[in-house]
Design a protein around this motif. Structure first.
Motif, PDB file in Angstrom:
ATOM      1  N   ALA A 583       0.806  -1.212   0.000  1.00 35.19           N
ATOM      2  CA  ALA A 583       0.000   0.000   0.000  1.00 35.19           C
ATOM      3  C   ALA A 583       0.843   1.268   0.000  1.00 35.19           C
ATOM      4  N   VAL A 584       1.973   1.244   0.700  1.00 36.41           N
ATOM      5  CA  VAL A 584       2.742   2.476   0.928  1.00 36.41           C
ATOM      6  C   VAL A 584       3.844   2.684  -0.107  1.00 36.41           C
ATOM      7  N   LEU A 585       4.490   1.597  -0.541  1.00 41.11           N
ATOM      8  CA  LEU A 585       5.638   1.742  -1.430  1.00 41.11           C
ATOM      9  C   LEU A 585       5.356   2.572  -2.678  1.00 41.11           C
ATOM     10  N   PRO A 586       4.222   2.352  -3.374  1.00 46.56           N
ATOM     11  CA  PRO A 586       4.002   3.131  -4.596  1.00 46.56           C
ATOM     12  C   PRO A 586       3.979   4.630  -4.385  1.00 46.56           C
ATOM     13  N   PHE A 587       3.689   5.096  -3.171  1.00 52.91           N
ATOM     14  CA  PHE A 587       3.629   6.529  -2.910  1.00 52.91           C
ATOM     15  C   PHE A 587       5.019   7.152  -2.725  1.00 52.91           C
ATOM     16  N   PHE A 588       6.011   6.347  -2.352  1.00 56.60           N
ATOM     17  CA  PHE A 588       7.327   6.887  -2.029  1.00 56.60           C
ATOM     18  C   PHE A 588       8.446   6.342  -2.925  1.00 56.60           C
ATOM     19  N   PHE A 589       8.288   5.134  -3.432  1.00 59.65           N
ATOM     20  CA  PHE A 589       9.349   4.511  -4.195  1.00 59.65           C
ATOM     21  C   PHE A 589       8.786   3.911  -5.485  1.00 59.65           C
ATOM     22  N   ASN A 590       9.623   3.939  -6.496  1.00 62.57           N
ATOM     23  CA  ASN A 590       9.308   3.263  -7.754  1.00 62.57           C
ATOM     24  C   ASN A 590      10.040   1.924  -7.727  1.00 62.57           C
ATOM     25  N   VAL A 591       9.385   0.889  -7.195  1.00 61.01           N
ATOM     26  CA  VAL A 591      10.041  -0.389  -6.915  1.00 61.01           C
ATOM     27  C   VAL A 591       9.440  -1.486  -7.776  1.00 61.01           C
TER      28      VAL A 591
END
Length: 826
Positions: A583-591
């Motif tokens: 849920a959180v990664l897409p908002f802060f990182f392009n992983v």
């Protein structure tokens, strides 16, 4: 107190059959609206009685109305359309997901699973009732404290009367809110559904309680609290009391034959909240010098904590909504709208009056009963214990009453508990009028007997209760009248049974394991109760309590779990972290993650996963530990791995607990060998703190690997492959200052701590550069099993691994967006 217990228990349990009966007859929206309106009328009537009549006449008047509404149930049950029991659903065929065959529910079946979101709704209702119980029962007394009125004085009576007046005004708003409740909380309403309505209601309740806490500070704060109490709290109260029952009717897979069961489970949240308020508000208030509003502040904290938790859970599920189908997946069906059993007008009126019965008793008690007990100088400890008894009975009765009303109909239960309500409401105000202690004692015993009988215990429980009653008296007398001696005797019995079940568990687990666990917990609880009987009500000051908690945590902090593989691994925590990352990664990182050969990796029972580079954060290793990507989790399940982590992590409170829950262990060779011997895989960052200190944004990516051969030695000794993992972009997140690099290097060599000094755009610390992060999991590098590898063996196989890692880097750097970068092994 016993009379109040009878009254309170009947109010709590009455909600289950009365509300289920409403949904038997009316559609969800109509049932919600009519229930809210009926409850509103009852609340206005009860508070008018409490405000205008003397206390004794107020109780007896409300008891008379409850008696009339209860008798109407008997009259309505003889109506031509039959007994007003549960409306049996029509059998509707539902296609099975597995066979494609049509299946229909059996007549005696019950729903086999809870609808999605059921327990979130239950939790919201629990904290909402926690707010309402604390607010309503204490408000008139809190208002007297805000006005600085002392109990037993005319000023105190006037302040209680004024607080009751605000509750009365709020009841009128409560009634008005019932008429437009469906426009507010229905799926197409203003708030967009029952779940959002409940969240909004809990938020408003928290704001109201916070305002009352601050009302003693200034006149303006007092006005704000009055506005919220009169206008905001009643609307939130209506949402809390009615929307969950409309919500459950709309859920896929809902079976009308289980309506009473689910209604009872929802209503158990009220009993749980009331018991929590009763048990905890006393010590909390005592700790704050008798200030009742301190209980309000504690509930505000609980409300906010649950709202934050549910919000995070919603974000974690947002990306996974497509995984859940909205179709019916079982053999149960929702009772079709319009197919409910027809009812006469008399039955409809009786159903609406039945819904009003609990609100009548609840409202008059919330306005008058707590001030009555305070005026009679009832000890706070006794008040808390007495208030806790009835909801604890109700907590266990709710589900039973709901299930039995599904089978035998609603009317018998409404009549029985309605009669209990009449008895309790009539007896409660008469207790202070009795001058004879013997008469008061007899009356209290009769009312307690009614409450005890209402539990409808089975014969085994009744035999145990009789044994307790017969044996506890002589035992207490033999020990000089010390009541805690009965606790000690039960502890001995529990320990003996626990020992027997533990021996039996050696041969067969299952039920005995659960019974043994329950027995041990019960023994600990009784032991604590026996100890508490010897101590003052609030034995620990804040400082001593803090030191006691720290001492208890110290035992866990120093127990060496970081040296025992998987000792505290939590699959629940792993799943929660995976959802959080998604849920959180897409908002802060392009992983993103790529696994070159999933099948070959899955074929490896064990392996050593080597992650490169370390970077400033070792972000790639965190992602690997959590198994954030589905392909990664399929290839390398997190539950079958241990992560070698720096020892300093296990010296930090809270961080240590999270690391242990994720399966991390201290990065020592003997611990790593223990993991591999136990059948677990390992993940390690070979570059360690040295590579972290050298991490630098640029075209050249340095790996400290030339002399790092320990992980290869482990792989050779145990004959497991080494899996190279390269995280493109890990080293590109930050630049790193070279200030005092020599001193920082010395600290890293001596203490094993890398003092990083990263900075991002515009020189701001820890503001990362927006580069993509691509994790690539390479093919396993198989190692021959060699128990005692020589230097030549190590050099040869280490060189093979380094070459495989370099090939992995070259194959994937262009596709990952780092085509011009080069790898340097140092």
């Amino acid at each position: 107190m016993m009379a109040f217990g009878v009254t309170d228990l009947s109010h709590d349990v009455l909600v289950t059959p009365t509300r289920a009966q409403m949904n038997d007859i009316f559609e969800p929206d109509a049932a919600e609206s009519r229930s809210a309106t009926s409850s509103g009328l009852a609340k206005v009537l009860a508070l008018f009685c409490a405000f205008l009549l003397p206390r004794t006449f107020a109780f007896i008047s409300v008891a008379g109305v409850v008696a009339c509404a209860t008798l109407l149930q008997l009259v309505a049950s003889c109506s031509k359309t039959g007994v007003m029991a549960v409306a049996r659903p029509m059998t509707v065929a539902v296609p099975s997901m597995n066979t494609g065959q049509d299946e229909s529910p059996t007549d005696g079946g019950s729903i086999s699973r809870y609808p999605r979101g059921f327990w979130q709704m239950w939790a919201l209702q629990f904290v909402g009732w926690l707010s309402v119980c604390t607010w309503s029962f204490y408000f008139s007394s809190v208002w007297a404290q805000i006005l600085q009125a002392k109990p037993g004085t005319p000023d105190f009576d006037a302040a209680v009367q004024q607080g009751t007046q605000w509750l009365l005004y709020g009841s009128i708003v409560f009634l008005a809110a019932g008429s437009f409740l469906t426009q507010l909380s229905a799926p197409t309403g203003l708030l967009g559904g029952e779940m959002m309505s409940m969240c909004a209601a809990v938020t408003v309740m928290a704001a109201t309680l916070a305002a009352v806490c601050l009302a003693h500070l200034s006149l303006q704060a007092r006005y704000v609290s009055i506005v919220l109490v009169v206008l905001a709290m009643p609307i939130s109260y209506q949402i809390l009391a009615n929307t969950p029952f409309a919500w459950i009717e709309r859920q896929d897979g809902f079976d009308a034959k289980s309506r009473g069961k689910f209604t009872g489970i929802f209503n158990s949240s009220l009993a749980a909240a009331q018991a929590t308020t009763a048990v905890l508000s006393g010590p909390l208030t005592a700790a704050f010098g008798g200030q009742l509003w301190s209980a309000y502040a504690a509930v505000v904290v609980v409300d906010i904590a649950l709202l934050v938790f549910l919000t995070l859970g919603y974000l974690c599920r947002r990306l996974e909504r497509r995984k859940f189908s909205s179709s019916v997946t079982g053999a149960h069906c929702m009772l079709p709208n319009g197919k409910r059993r027809p009812a006469t007008e008399l039955q409809k009126i009786a159903a609406q009056l039945a819904v009003a019965i609990p609100e009548l008793g609840w409202s008059v008690c919330e306005a008058l009963f707590i001030p009555l007990l305070i005026e009679l100088e009832v000890p706070a400890a006794l008040l808390s214990i007495g208030w806790a008894i009835s909801p604890l009975f109700g907590l266990f009765l709710q589900g039973y009453v709901g299930r039995q009303s599904d089978i035998h109909g609603r009317t018998p239960f409404i009549v029985f508990f309605g009669a209990m309500s009449v008895v309790g409401l009539t007896v409660s105000p008469l207790m202070p009028l009795l001058s004879s202690k013997a008469a008061a004692g007899m009356l209290a015993m009769v009312t307690f007997g009614v409450a005890d009988l209402s539990r409808a215990l089975r014969w085994k429980e009744q035999m145990l209760e009789v044994a307790t009653a017969v044996l506890s008296g002589p035992l207490t007398a033999a020990c000089g009248g010390q009541l805690w001696s009965a606790y000690a005797a039960v502890v001995v019995v529990d320990v003996a049974i626990l020992a027997f079940l533990t021996l039996a568990w050696c041969k067969k687990s299952g039920f005995r394991t659960m019974a043994g666990t329950w027995g041990s917990l019960r023994s600990l609880g009784l032991s604590a109760a026996a100890l508490a009987a010897q101590l003052p009500w609030w034995p620990l000051s804040r400082r001593r309590l803090t030191l006691s908690l720290l001492a208890g945590y110290l035992l866990s902090f120093l127990n060496g779990d970081e040296r025992r593989p998987g000792s505290r691994r939590s699959l629940f925590l792993l799943a929660a972290v995976q959802r959080f990352w998604n849920a959180v990664l897409p908002f802060f990182f392009n992983v993103d993650c790529k696994v070159e050969d999933i099948e070959e990796l899955r074929a490896c029972d064990q392996c050593v996963v080597a992650v490169h580079p370390h970077g400033v954060l070792s972000f790639g290793h965190y992602l690997l530990i959590s198994g954030f990507h589905p392909d990664l989790e399929k290839a390398l399940p997190a539950r079958r791995r241990c992560a070698l982590s720096a020892g300093v992590i296990f010296k930090l409170p809270v961080v240590r607990e999270i690391a242990l829950g994720m399966g991390c262990v201290d990065a020592h060779r003997d611990i790593a060998e223990r993991c591999l011997c136990g059948g677990l895989s390992l993940s390690v960052v070979p570059g360690g703190e040295r590579e972290q200190l050298l991490a630098q944004r640029g075209q050249v990516e340095k790996l400290v690997l030339k002399h790092r051969q320990g992980f290869v030695r482990l792989a050779l000794q145990h004959g497991v492959p080494v899996v190279p993992v390269y995280v493109f972009g890990e080293a590109q997140l930050y630049k790193q200052s070279q200030l005092l690099f020599g001193l920082r290097s010395w600290v890293q060599r001596k203490l094993g701590i890398a003092l990083v000094m990263p900075y991002g755009p515009w020189g701001l610390p820890f503001l990362k550069f927006p580069d993509p992060i691509r994790m690539v999991v390479g093919k396993p590098v198989h190692m021959p099993r060699t128990l005692h590898p020589t230097s030549a063996d190590l050099e040869q196989n280490h060189a093979r691994y380094v070459q495989a890692l370099c090939d992995l880097f070259e194959r994937n750097k262009a596709a990952s967006g780092y085509g011009s970068h080069v790898l340097e092994i140092v």
